[in-house]
Design a protein around this motif. Structure first.
Motif, PDB file in Angstrom:
ATOM      1  N   ARG A   1      64.546  66.621   7.987  1.00  0.00           N
ATOM      2  CA  ARG A   1      65.995  66.860   7.850  1.00  0.00           C
ATOM      3  C   ARG A   1      66.716  66.865   9.197  1.00  0.00           C
TER       4      ARG A   1
ATOM      5  N   GLY B   1      65.914  64.596  11.441  1.00  0.00           N
ATOM      6  CA  GLY B   1      65.825  63.226  11.941  1.00  0.00           C
ATOM      7  C   GLY B   1      64.618  62.976  12.825  1.00  0.00           C
TER       8      GLY B   1
ATOM      9  N   THR C   1      64.024  64.760  17.538  1.00  0.00           N
ATOM     10  CA  THR C   1      65.463  64.489  17.690  1.00  0.00           C
ATOM     11  C   THR C   1      66.095  65.429  18.723  1.00  0.00           C
TER      12      THR C   1
ATOM     13  N   HIS D   1      72.927  71.212  11.667  1.00  0.00           N
ATOM     14  CA  HIS D   1      73.723  70.082  11.156  1.00  0.00           C
ATOM     15  C   HIS D   1      75.200  70.242  11.488  1.00  0.00           C
TER      16      HIS D   1
ATOM     17  N   GLY E   1      74.933  66.607  11.813  1.00  0.00           N
ATOM     18  CA  GLY E   1      74.596  66.165  10.467  1.00  0.00           C
ATOM     19  C   GLY E   1      75.265  64.842  10.116  1.00  0.00           C
TER      20      GLY E   1
ATOM     21  N   LEU F   1      73.445  62.076  12.034  1.00  0.00           N
ATOM     22  CA  LEU F   1      72.146  61.785  11.406  1.00  0.00           C
ATOM     23  C   LEU F   1      72.339  60.855  10.213  1.00  0.00           C
ATOM     24  N   ALA F   2      73.322  61.183   9.385  1.00  0.00           N
ATOM     25  CA  ALA F   2      73.568  60.372   8.190  1.00  0.00           C
ATOM     26  C   ALA F   2      74.052  58.977   8.590  1.00  0.00           C
TER      27      ALA F   2
ATOM     28  N   TYR G   1      69.101  58.497   9.627  1.00  0.00           N
ATOM     29  CA  TYR G   1      67.904  59.284   9.931  1.00  0.00           C
ATOM     30  C   TYR G   1      68.006  60.725   9.419  1.00  0.00           C
ATOM     31  N   LEU G   2      68.706  60.892   8.309  1.00  0.00           N
ATOM     32  CA  LEU G   2      68.728  62.194   7.652  1.00  0.00           C
ATOM     33  C   LEU G   2      67.647  62.169   6.567  1.00  0.00           C
TER      34      LEU G   2
ATOM     35  N   ASP H   1      63.944  63.836   4.516  1.00  0.00           N
ATOM     36  CA  ASP H   1      63.688  64.985   3.652  1.00  0.00           C
ATOM     37  C   ASP H   1      62.389  65.715   4.012  1.00  0.00           C
TER      38      ASP H   1
END
Lengths: 417, 417
Positions: free
Chosen positions: B62, B64, B128, B155, B167, B170-171, B175-176, B178
């Motif tokens: 989460r 990244g 990250t 985030h 956050g 990352l999205a 690279y967001l 799980d």
């Protein structure tokens, strides 16, 4: 062809004009209308429209200043120039500068209503970038107008916001003109402005006749160091430019407090380091600030102290110091004749007034280097200014505009050359 | 199933891999590859491709961070994790962090070449935002991994550059993840890194075995004041937040010099005021900095001195002080077993080595809170780092990678659970 002492500006029309301005670049109760930004362009476009509607001849100079000329009976004589600026700080008020331009417009509209043509022409001006909020130094266009600054140099000044230059922004908003009006066409200059100090407000006065200006020395400096890792670079080898600027800022604040009892002020306004990031030292840091004192000799001593402190700060942080720019204004610069005229008008019109020292910078300071110059102040609530909460009353603006009206007409109508 | 002491990594392949990295986000002789920026995304995409080509199982958590797992003979055992980070400072080098990740990849490629499957799985990681250059604090993802920081909080951290959040970035770069790998799957952690100090280089050594970490206390503070006009606001009424930050920066620099003789360091890394404009006072100012000392008690005393100085600076400038964030790492945190293993390998392979204290921050510091952790240093020319000129030789990287190879394989192959 005399001018009726009972003539008054149209306060309702002036209020409506101010209200339009207050909606352009609005931010909370104030304005954010930085020079040459989109809101400034919008205000300029509307202002030019108003000037043309009033039958004025509009021209733009190479600095983007807007001139709106009303012909005189002897139109070859140089004009009495009146005005101020329509730009604001990032968090600015609705009155600083704006009152001077829009009350000036109202004076010309009133003369149109009355059918009075002054002997000399009148020229209303909106000076570009008085605040210097995006493009330091302040009062830039009036400085260029009198030759204190070079226009090409001014066009190259880089924004503190976004890296654009003043020349690029002038072209972008369509206000890069070619200058139909120059200093040769100016007889004298008269500017109405809010006081930006608490004296008139706290003393319950209507109008201040400006007879002196605090002396200001301003500086734009850069410290040059070296970036390095915050965790591994030994203290003795560090050249953190941010530390140099911080040491200067601390010394300048101490200097201001040391001179506070006699009215001195010292300000660090801007510290901008690169890379300015966690974990590393900064290799460059810009410092912008100024010192001010009502007494010219004390101001000069403060200037010397700042330069010595900057040198010491650079040495302490092992950085190089570059003085990018300096500026100065103020002193015993105002026309006694214009002040006498404004004082007499204020008395005749029944306004409570006294003489006053100006502490902020104004375009009038540059005009005073070249032409007889006067300033008229109106109160400003608690002296609060350069904030969104800056405030003055409609009545104060009306009083100032009426003093401007009669002072300007008498000066423009006077005999002689 | 022993591992041949004569095994060596493929130095030419590692050099070619480093060369690819050196071209992504290149800036002069160095790199500008800030976490979650476009260059970081480009490097990540290539790195993931390399890992997949090497038959590794890639997953993203989460935060990244990229994990590339190589199965073990007893694949249910927790993995030995090796790696570092691929992000850099704005003006960063080609080696800081990058050597640890790409030498780790070379170790796994070498094991593929040799057909050696370790008893425990191996897991290569790219953490990250180790640098914290855009999103302070540094070592953020490794801190989240061990539970020192909350992922949701992380985030929401706002970039020092452009106002985006971690956050969102990352999205944006895809690279967001799980989080297929978590702490339960980790047996121990081993990180190869350049020293970021001059000791190994100046002593002509090949490898340093890290046995201690300087203690660091970091701070993100904000001073809250009030904007006002630089020319009219009396000194006694001023609340210039920039002055508060400058006073703190001056005190922190003095503190660093006072502790320099015993190895202490104190840094002002960032001062960011608003509006930070000519002619006005600033109403807010962020200050980010840290103190470091090889002795934990001395570091704690420096921390207390910073907090006292911040309070005094706020009072002197009549501002409010808000401590937005603090962080700490370092101390006697490393695994003696891993250090012993690395030391023995360095000796057996014939490299000149000695034990060393780490002064910079590393993701290993957070892993050490939860798992046995070791670090191997290689020299860095003159200790220069976090600049474009950071440099180490191909031979130094090769030596470090070989020590990493054998230390990792012996640890992963050891008996017991």
């Amino acid at each position: 062809m005399g001018f009726d002492t009972n003539a008054r500006i149209n306060a309702e029309r002036l209020r409506a004009t101010m209200d339009v301005s207050s909606g352009i670049g609005a931010k909370g109760p104030g304005l954010s209308r930085l020079a040459l930004g989109d809101a400034d362009k919008a205000m300029r476009d509307i202002f030019v429209g108003w000037c043309r509607d009033a039958g004025l001849e509009v021209s733009i100079d190479r600095m983007g200043s807007i001139f709106a000329r009303r012909a005189g009976r002897e139109d070859d004589l140089p004009a009495l120039m009146i005005g101020s600026h329509l730009d604001t700080q990032e968090n600015g008020g609705r009155f600083d500068g704006i009152v001077g331009v829009l009350a000036g417009l109202e004076v010309l509209r009133t003369l149109n209503d009355l059918g009075h043509v002054t002997r000399r022409p009148l020229c209303l001006v909106d000076w570009t970038n008085e605040e210097g909020g995006r493009f330091p130094p302040p009062m830039l266009a009036s400085g260029c107008f009198v030759g204190a600054y070079d226009v090409d140099w001014a066009h190259g000044i880089v924004s503190t916001d976004d890296g654009t230059t003043l020349g690029e922004e002038l072209a972008r908003i369509g206000y890069l003109g070619d200058g139909a009006i120059d200093l040769a066409g100016v007889d004298a200059y008269l500017e109405l402005h809010i006081e930006q100090g608490p004296e008139l407000d706290h003393e319950g006065l209507d109008v201040g006749i400006v007879t002196n200006a605090a002396t200001v020395y301003g500086f734009r400096m850069e410290f040059l160091g070296e970036t390095a890792h915050a965790g591994t670079r030994p203290m003795a080898l560090r050249r953190n430019a941010l530390v140099a600027a911080a040491r200067l800022a601390t010394a300048v604040d101490d200097l201001g407090h040391a001179h506070a009892a006699t009215g001195g002020m010292a300000t660090t306004a801007r510290v901008a380091a690169q890379p300015n990031k966690p974990g590393i030292l900064s290799h460059t840091c810009e410092w912008i600030g100024d010192v001010r004192h009502p007494d010219a000799a004390a101001a000069a001593a403060m200037r010397d102290a700042v330069l010595a402190a900057a040198k010491a700060a650079a040495e302490a942080a092992r950085c190089d110091l570059v003085i990018r720019d300096t500026w100065t204004w103020g002193g015993d610069i105002f026309s006694r004749d214009l002040a006498t005229g404004a004082r007499r008008v204020a008395s005749e019109l029944g306004y409570r007034h006294r003489d006053i020292t100006s502490r902020a910078g104004h375009d009038a300071y540059f005009l005073a280097q070249a032409r007889p110059t006067g300033m008229i102040f109106i109160p400003c609530r608690d002296g609060i200014t350069h904030t969104l909460d800056e405030f003055t009353t409609d009545e104060a603006i009306e009083a100032g505009a009426n003093v401007l009206l009669h002072t300007a007409v008498r000066w423009a109508d006077r005999s002689g050359t």
